[in-house]
Design a protein around this motif. Structure first.
Motif, PDB file in Angstrom:
ATOM      1  N   GLU A 272       0.960  -1.108  -0.070  1.00  0.00           N
ATOM      2  CA  GLU A 272       0.165  -0.143  -0.025  1.00  0.00           C
ATOM      3  C   GLU A 272       0.891   1.144  -0.103  1.00  0.00           C
ATOM      4  OE1 GLU A 272      -2.488  -0.580   3.352  1.00  0.00           O
ATOM      5  OE2 GLU A 272      -3.785  -1.728   2.479  1.00  0.00           O
ATOM      6  N   GLU A 273       2.118   1.100   0.839  1.00  0.00           N
ATOM      7  CA  GLU A 273       2.901   2.370   0.821  1.00  0.00           C
ATOM      8  C   GLU A 273       3.553   2.448  -0.635  1.00  0.00           C
ATOM      9  OE1 GLU A 273       6.982   3.810   2.822  1.00  0.00           O
ATOM     10  OE2 GLU A 273       6.057   2.002   3.747  1.00  0.00           O
ATOM     11  N   HIS A 274       3.881   1.436  -1.346  1.00  0.00           N
ATOM     12  CA  HIS A 274       4.332   1.589  -2.507  1.00  0.00           C
ATOM     13  C   HIS A 274       3.531   2.129  -3.505  1.00  0.00           C
ATOM     14  CE1 HIS A 274       6.900   0.626  -6.056  1.00  0.00           C
ATOM     15  NE2 HIS A 274       5.818  -0.072  -6.441  1.00  0.00           N
ATOM     16  N   ALA A 275       2.307   1.752  -3.434  1.00  0.00           N
ATOM     17  CA  ALA A 275       1.138   2.095  -4.398  1.00  0.00           C
ATOM     18  C   ALA A 275       0.572   3.535  -4.232  1.00  0.00           C
ATOM     19  CB  ALA A 275       0.204   1.075  -4.460  1.00  0.00           C
ATOM     20  N   ALA A 276       0.930   4.068  -2.840  1.00  0.00           N
ATOM     21  CA  ALA A 276      -0.042   5.444  -2.303  1.00  0.00           C
ATOM     22  C   ALA A 276       0.603   6.655  -3.301  1.00  0.00           C
ATOM     23  CB  ALA A 276       0.630   5.679  -1.005  1.00  0.00           C
ATOM     24  N   GLY A 277      -0.349   7.387  -3.836  1.00  0.00           N
ATOM     25  CA  GLY A 277       0.080   8.528  -4.688  1.00  0.00           C
ATOM     26  C   GLY A 277      -0.017   8.096  -6.062  1.00  0.00           C
ATOM     27  N   ARG A 278      -0.335   6.792  -6.419  1.00  0.00           N
ATOM     28  CA  ARG A 278       0.101   6.411  -7.784  1.00  0.00           C
ATOM     29  C   ARG A 278      -1.092   5.863  -8.461  1.00  0.00           C
ATOM     30  NH1 ARG A 278       5.038   2.522  -8.296  1.00  0.00           N
ATOM     31  NH2 ARG A 278       4.423   2.959 -10.522  1.00  0.00           N
ATOM     32  N   PRO A 279      -1.771   6.570  -9.434  1.00  0.00           N
ATOM     33  CA  PRO A 279      -3.308   6.139  -9.879  1.00  0.00           C
ATOM     34  C   PRO A 279      -3.204   4.847 -10.681  1.00  0.00           C
ATOM     35  CG  PRO A 279      -2.699   8.556 -10.627  1.00  0.00           C
ATOM     36  CD  PRO A 279      -1.319   8.066  -9.919  1.00  0.00           C
ATOM     37  N   ALA A 280      -2.131   4.262 -11.037  1.00  0.00           N
ATOM     38  CA  ALA A 280      -2.354   3.062 -11.766  1.00  0.00           C
ATOM     39  C   ALA A 280      -0.774   2.167 -11.493  1.00  0.00           C
ATOM     40  CB  ALA A 280      -2.028   3.366 -13.359  1.00  0.00           C
ATOM     41  N   PRO A 281      -0.768   1.991 -10.267  1.00  0.00           N
ATOM     42  CA  PRO A 281       0.583   1.390  -9.744  1.00  0.00           C
ATOM     43  C   PRO A 281       0.656  -0.168 -10.520  1.00  0.00           C
ATOM     44  CG  PRO A 281      -1.004   1.120  -7.963  1.00  0.00           C
ATOM     45  CD  PRO A 281      -1.719   2.142  -9.189  1.00  0.00           C
ATOM     46  N   TRP A 282      -0.299  -0.729 -11.204  1.00  0.00           N
ATOM     47  CA  TRP A 282      -0.374  -2.066 -11.967  1.00  0.00           C
ATOM     48  C   TRP A 282       0.493  -1.985 -12.977  1.00  0.00           C
ATOM     49  CZ3 TRP A 282      -2.760  -0.690 -16.135  1.00  0.00           C
ATOM     50  CH2 TRP A 282      -3.926   0.521 -15.835  1.00  0.00           C
ATOM     51  N   THR A 283       0.693  -0.975 -13.440  1.00  0.00           N
ATOM     52  CA  THR A 283       1.594  -0.849 -14.825  1.00  0.00           C
ATOM     53  C   THR A 283       2.959  -1.422 -14.708  1.00  0.00           C
ATOM     54  OG1 THR A 283       2.354   1.585 -14.280  1.00  0.00           O
ATOM     55  CG2 THR A 283       0.364   1.417 -15.714  1.00  0.00           C
ATOM     56  N   GLU A 284       3.349  -1.374 -13.370  1.00  0.00           N
ATOM     57  CA  GLU A 284       4.795  -1.816 -12.968  1.00  0.00           C
ATOM     58  C   GLU A 284       4.806  -3.193 -13.396  1.00  0.00           C
ATOM     59  OE1 GLU A 284       7.985  -2.181  -9.562  1.00  0.00           O
ATOM     60  OE2 GLU A 284       5.973  -1.507  -8.887  1.00  0.00           O
ATOM     61  N   GLU A 285       3.833  -4.060 -12.784  1.00  0.00           N
ATOM     62  CA  GLU A 285       3.888  -5.444 -12.935  1.00  0.00           C
ATOM     63  C   GLU A 285       3.768  -5.786 -14.782  1.00  0.00           C
ATOM     64  OE1 GLU A 285       4.330  -9.662 -12.626  1.00  0.00           O
ATOM     65  OE2 GLU A 285       4.727  -7.779 -11.394  1.00  0.00           O
ATOM     66  N   LEU A 286       3.030  -4.976 -15.463  1.00  0.00           N
ATOM     67  CA  LEU A 286       2.835  -5.267 -16.851  1.00  0.00           C
ATOM     68  C   LEU A 286       4.026  -4.997 -17.516  1.00  0.00           C
ATOM     69  CD1 LEU A 286      -0.778  -3.545 -17.274  1.00  0.00           C
ATOM     70  CD2 LEU A 286      -0.030  -5.930 -16.986  1.00  0.00           C
ATOM     71  N   LEU A 287       4.690  -3.831 -17.111  1.00  0.00           N
ATOM     72  CA  LEU A 287       6.094  -3.722 -17.945  1.00  0.00           C
ATOM     73  C   LEU A 287       7.141  -4.574 -17.578  1.00  0.00           C
ATOM     74  CD1 LEU A 287       5.828   0.102 -17.553  1.00  0.00           C
ATOM     75  CD2 LEU A 287       5.934  -0.991 -19.548  1.00  0.00           C
ATOM     76  N   ARG A 288       6.843  -5.181 -16.239  1.00  0.00           N
ATOM     77  CA  ARG A 288       7.993  -6.254 -15.864  1.00  0.00           C
ATOM     78  C   ARG A 288       7.692  -7.219 -16.623  1.00  0.00           C
ATOM     79  NH1 ARG A 288      10.783  -5.818 -11.486  1.00  0.00           N
ATOM     80  NH2 ARG A 288       9.238  -4.444 -10.660  1.00  0.00           N
ATOM     81  N   ILE A 289       6.535  -7.801 -17.004  1.00  0.00           N
ATOM     82  CA  ILE A 289       6.186  -9.127 -17.838  1.00  0.00           C
ATOM     83  C   ILE A 289       6.692  -8.602 -19.222  1.00  0.00           C
ATOM     84  CG2 ILE A 289       4.484 -10.262 -18.869  1.00  0.00           C
ATOM     85  CD1 ILE A 289       2.869  -9.847 -16.306  1.00  0.00           C
ATOM     86  N   LEU A 290       6.696  -7.553 -19.760  1.00  0.00           N
ATOM     87  CA  LEU A 290       7.040  -7.060 -21.260  1.00  0.00           C
ATOM     88  C   LEU A 290       8.517  -6.977 -21.145  1.00  0.00           C
ATOM     89  CD1 LEU A 290       5.740  -6.162 -23.957  1.00  0.00           C
ATOM     90  CD2 LEU A 290       5.957  -3.813 -23.217  1.00  0.00           C
ATOM     91  N   HIS A 291       9.192  -6.641 -20.382  1.00  0.00           N
ATOM     92  CA  HIS A 291      10.528  -6.666 -20.126  1.00  0.00           C
ATOM     93  C   HIS A 291      11.153  -8.025 -20.315  1.00  0.00           C
ATOM     94  CE1 HIS A 291      12.501  -2.559 -19.912  1.00  0.00           C
ATOM     95  NE2 HIS A 291      11.229  -2.124 -19.618  1.00  0.00           N
ATOM     96  N   ALA A 292      10.573  -8.913 -19.718  1.00  0.00           N
ATOM     97  CA  ALA A 292      11.037 -10.366 -19.602  1.00  0.00           C
ATOM     98  C   ALA A 292      10.788 -11.025 -20.837  1.00  0.00           C
ATOM     99  CB  ALA A 292      10.338 -11.104 -18.416  1.00  0.00           C
ATOM    100  N   ALA A 293       9.863 -10.735 -21.523  1.00  0.00           N
ATOM    101  CA  ALA A 293       9.427 -11.297 -22.692  1.00  0.00           C
ATOM    102  C   ALA A 293      10.635 -10.599 -23.908  1.00  0.00           C
ATOM    103  CB  ALA A 293       7.885 -10.908 -23.258  1.00  0.00           C
ATOM    104  N   LEU A 294      10.785  -9.406 -23.652  1.00  0.00           N
ATOM    105  CA  LEU A 294      11.685  -8.850 -24.616  1.00  0.00           C
ATOM    106  C   LEU A 294      13.120  -9.513 -24.624  1.00  0.00           C
ATOM    107  CD1 LEU A 294      10.641  -4.997 -24.596  1.00  0.00           C
ATOM    108  CD2 LEU A 294      10.661  -6.579 -26.617  1.00  0.00           C
ATOM    109  N   ASP A 295      13.453  -9.524 -23.469  1.00  0.00           N
ATOM    110  CA  ASP A 295      14.808 -10.523 -23.174  1.00  0.00           C
ATOM    111  C   ASP A 295      16.120  -9.645 -23.537  1.00  0.00           C
ATOM    112  OD1 ASP A 295      16.206 -12.379 -21.667  1.00  0.00           O
ATOM    113  OD2 ASP A 295      16.241 -13.725 -23.738  1.00  0.00           O
ATOM    114  N   ASP A 296      16.806 -10.055 -24.633  1.00  0.00           N
ATOM    115  CA  ASP A 296      17.728  -9.740 -25.171  1.00  0.00           C
ATOM    116  C   ASP A 296      17.482  -8.556 -26.235  1.00  0.00           C
ATOM    117  OD1 ASP A 296      16.980 -11.331 -27.273  1.00  0.00           O
ATOM    118  OD2 ASP A 296      18.979 -12.268 -27.719  1.00  0.00           O
ATOM    119  N   ARG A 297      16.405  -8.093 -26.399  1.00  0.00           N
ATOM    120  CA  ARG A 297      16.310  -6.897 -27.218  1.00  0.00           C
ATOM    121  C   ARG A 297      16.585  -5.729 -26.442  1.00  0.00           C
ATOM    122  NH1 ARG A 297      10.684  -7.990 -30.692  1.00  0.00           N
ATOM    123  NH2 ARG A 297      10.721  -5.714 -30.834  1.00  0.00           N
TER     124      ARG A 297
END
Length: 699
Positions: A272-297
């Motif tokens: 909750e502290e990490h998400a405080a003040g952030r309207p869309a904190p869930w974008t972090e996990e989505l981008l983490r998934i995307l970065h993992a898929a991009l891998d060596d790009r």
């Protein structure tokens, strides 16, 4: 409710802490009307019955009761119970071979069988999760999709349900969970993957909600990483901007929940502290998934991070820093602009952003140079230069010390006067003392305060912990005026870690060179030490102080005999290599090490043999074989190859191959060390130097 719970002989069952006779109370606690009691009970289930993911016989006995609880709409906080069941039943063994290989006499048979039985038991009752997908409680709807994707035995049926639910669900996080679970099914069931990827691609383009489009794109990339569109960077960047503007318009304050003294409660508070003040904190996990898929790009990933770092949203910039931390740790690339923009965050009013930037820059060493001006400006400005924000941030000593550490590790001499000031503080962060070896001659001014601090260290059982960083720093700044204080430590080392203390002091004396002549009698006495570390370090210090090999070579050669332990042999070989051609007489003693079964003995012996005798023909094949055998030996080998120059021309292909690799040689999945990036960058520097000398014939 919980019918038959008393009929189970819980005392005969076990969990992580012994008999499971306390489990009925935990199960009843999950159904309590008191929120704190429910959370405490759930914490107890994870802490004992499902400790660190284990499945005990008591865990199996709980499954029918847990399924009964999640099916009862009168029970509150059922989402947490669904997650517990998902964890219990979601352990996937690679195949049945593991169970087949374990006989009934094998101690591991019961735990392995428990995982399979748990999965089967929950799968048999998994229809209960179908109804939960439309439950009135959003927390239940949030947990249900993953449970269905992980545990239900009919993936086609689940896939249809999840897609249908997406057309009526209005809660943003639940919608994201539905898409994530669709992706999970595609990953687990190859027969459904092609049609699911096609559907995700459609959703990523057709959905009205930009968050939903980003979620679909992330899952599409995860399921088909080889088929990620070339325009992924502008696509994602545009979606993030849409999310930012729409989320800020729709942002509403979230509800608060009473704190409970449980691990689950603490984790929830941190999230909750990490998400405080952030309207869309869930974008972090989505981008983490995307970065993992991009891998060596790497170039695409850097472009995404740069776009985030330029966002007006501090949360996006913070996410970019953490994502780049994982990227730069594993992959080589051009990070100058990324580092510069991270440095710019040090002036931001948001303390969490400043903390993320400082933590990132601390680990960069020489790669942190583009942020040096920002670090120096922040340190010079003082805490009052940044408007205070909620929580702690750069205003504290931890933030200041982190920025100073990053500046010193970058080798920027502006750190020197600030380090001198830090040395006047009652406590000094020990990493600062280990960061003084790249600051050049200007660091000499640090010797007097280091000397004073060393003089104040008590010669007690904690001597090593307190003196070793100071001794290292004095060696780095060549603070020979501290010779009396170093000798005091050397002579007064207590029994506890005495050899460690002596080695640290002797290394410092070796760095002092001829200025340590007064210490020669003490050093000479330690040549005969029973510890190879002490004896070989004493030999190095004696050679540095006197340059007389008379007593030094015999003291080192006594550790190059049959039966010597590998670490002891390596210490002696390394010391002989540092002496160089003057130790040529020790070459015959080094040669047997070339055929050792211990890789490090071979590497140290080959490098030392070259340095004392110039025998490249004998050393080079050993070094090249070790290069392929153990990537962690490459730094030492590259250093030797750089010294060999044209004599190492046979290593040219090896060096070129290393320089063209994108992945860092020491990258580890799921783990990292504070010096990993620095070590890999040093390897690259040595490889370039080796290649240049091979080509030019000079060094």
């Amino acid at each position: 409710m919980l019918t038959g719970i008393e009929e189970v002989d819980w005392a005969s069952l076990g969990h992580a802490y012994g008999p499971a006779d306390d489990v009925p109370e935990l199960l009843r606690g999950l159904a309590s009307a008191d929120p704190a009691e429910r959370e405490t009970a759930l914490d107890g289930m994870y802490g004992a019955v499902h400790h660190q993911g284990d499945v005990y016989d008591s865990t199996l006995a709980c499954i029918p009761f847990l399924l009964e609880l999640v099916a009862d709409p009168g029970v509150q906080d059922r989402g947490g119970i669904v997650e517990l069941l998902t964890s219990i039943g979601g352990i996937e063994l690679d195949d049945d071979e593991e169970l087949d290989e374990l006989g009934s006499e094998d101690e591991e048979f019961i735990p392995a069988a428990n995982y399979a039985m748990a999965a089967a038991a929950i799968a048999a009752g998994a229809d209960v999760f179908l109804g939960l997908a439309s439950d009135a409680d959003p927390e239940v709807r949030l947990a249900a999709p993953c449970a269905l994707a992980s545990l239900h035995p009919e993936p086609e049926r689940v896939l249809t349900l999840l897609r249908e639910r997406l057309t009526v669900e209005r809660d943003t996080e639940v919608r994201l969970a539905l898409v994530a679970s669709v992706g999970r099914i595609a990953l687990r069931h190859a027969s459904l993957r092609a049609e699911t990827v096609e559907w995700l691609d459609w959703l990523a383009r057709a959905a009205q909600d930009p968050g939903l489009r980003l979620a679909a794109l992330a899952q599409r990339a995860r399921c088909a990483p080889a088929d990620i569109p070339d325009d992924v960077v502008p696509w994602v960047t545009g979606l993030l901007e849409e999310i930012r503007t729409s989320a800020h318009r729709a942002a509403t304050p979230g509800g608060e929940r009473a704190a409970t003294p449980s691990l689950i409660g603490q984790v929830r508070e941190l999230l909750e502290e990490h998400a405080a003040g952030r309207p869309a904190p869930w974008t972090e996990e989505l981008l983490r998934i995307l970065h993992a898929a991009l891998d060596d790009r790497v170039d695409d990933r850097i472009a995404l991070i740069l776009a985030q770092l330029r966002s007006p949203d501090w949360g996006q910039r913070s996410d970019a820093i953490w994502l780049c931390g994982g990227l730069i740790r594993v992959w080589r690339g051009r990070y100058e602009e990324v580092v510069r923009l991270v440095g710019a965050q040090l002036q931001d009013p948001e303390p969490r952003l400043r903390e993320a930037a400082t933590s990132f820059l601390e680990r960069l060493f020489e790669l942190g140079a583009p942020a040096a001006d920002a670090l120096a400006a922040r340190l010079a400005a003082g805490p009052g230069a940044v408007p205070p924000g909620p929580g702690q941030g750069f205003v504290g000593r931890s933030g200041r010390d982190g920025a100073l550490l990053a500046l010193a590790r970058a080798g920027d001499t502006r750190a020197v006067p600030l380090l001198a000031r830090a040395l006047e503080e009652p406590e000094v962060r020990r990493e600062l003392l280990y960061a003084m070896d790249g600051l050049g001659p200007s660091a000499a001014m640090l010797a007097p305060p280091l000397r004073r601090r060393l003089a104040e260290v008590e010669l007690d059982e904690r001597l090593y912990d307190r003196a070793a960083p100071l001794l290292y720093a004095l060696a780095a700044v060549r603070g020979a005026q501290a010779l009396p204080e170093v000798l005091r430590v050397l002579r007064g080392a207590p029994a506890n870690r005495r050899d460690w203390v002596r080695e640290a002091a002797l290394r410092t004396l070796a760095a002092f060179g001829p200025a340590a002549r007064e210490a020669v009698p003490d050093i000479r006495r330690l040549l005969a030490a029973e510890s190879a570390g002490v004896a070989t370090t004493a030999a190095r210090a004696l050679w540095a102080a006197e340059g007389d090999r008379g007593d030094v070579l015999p003291a080192l050669e006594r550790w190059l005999r049959p039966g010597t332990q590998g670490a002891d042999w390596c210490a002696a070989a390394q010391a002989l290599g540092e002496i160089g051609p003057a130790a040529a007489g020790a070459a015959p003693a080094l040669r047997p090490g070339l055929a050792s079964r211990d890789l490090w003995v071979r590497v140290r012996s080959a490098a030392a043999l070259w340095r004392v005798s110039g025998e490249a023909a004998a050393s080079l094949p050993v070094l090249l074989a070790a290069w392929e055998e153990n990537r962690h030996a490459r730094l030492d080998i590259a250093e030797c190859l750089a010294e060999m120059g044209p004599a190492a021309s046979g290593a040219q292909l090896v060096i070129l191959t290393e320089l063209t690799r994108r992945r860092r040689h020491n990258a580890r999945e799921g783990a990292s060390g504070s010096h990993d990036i620095h070590v890999d960058e040093k390897l690259l520097t040595l490889c370039r130097a080796a290649l240049a000398r091979m080509e030019r014939g000079t060094f």
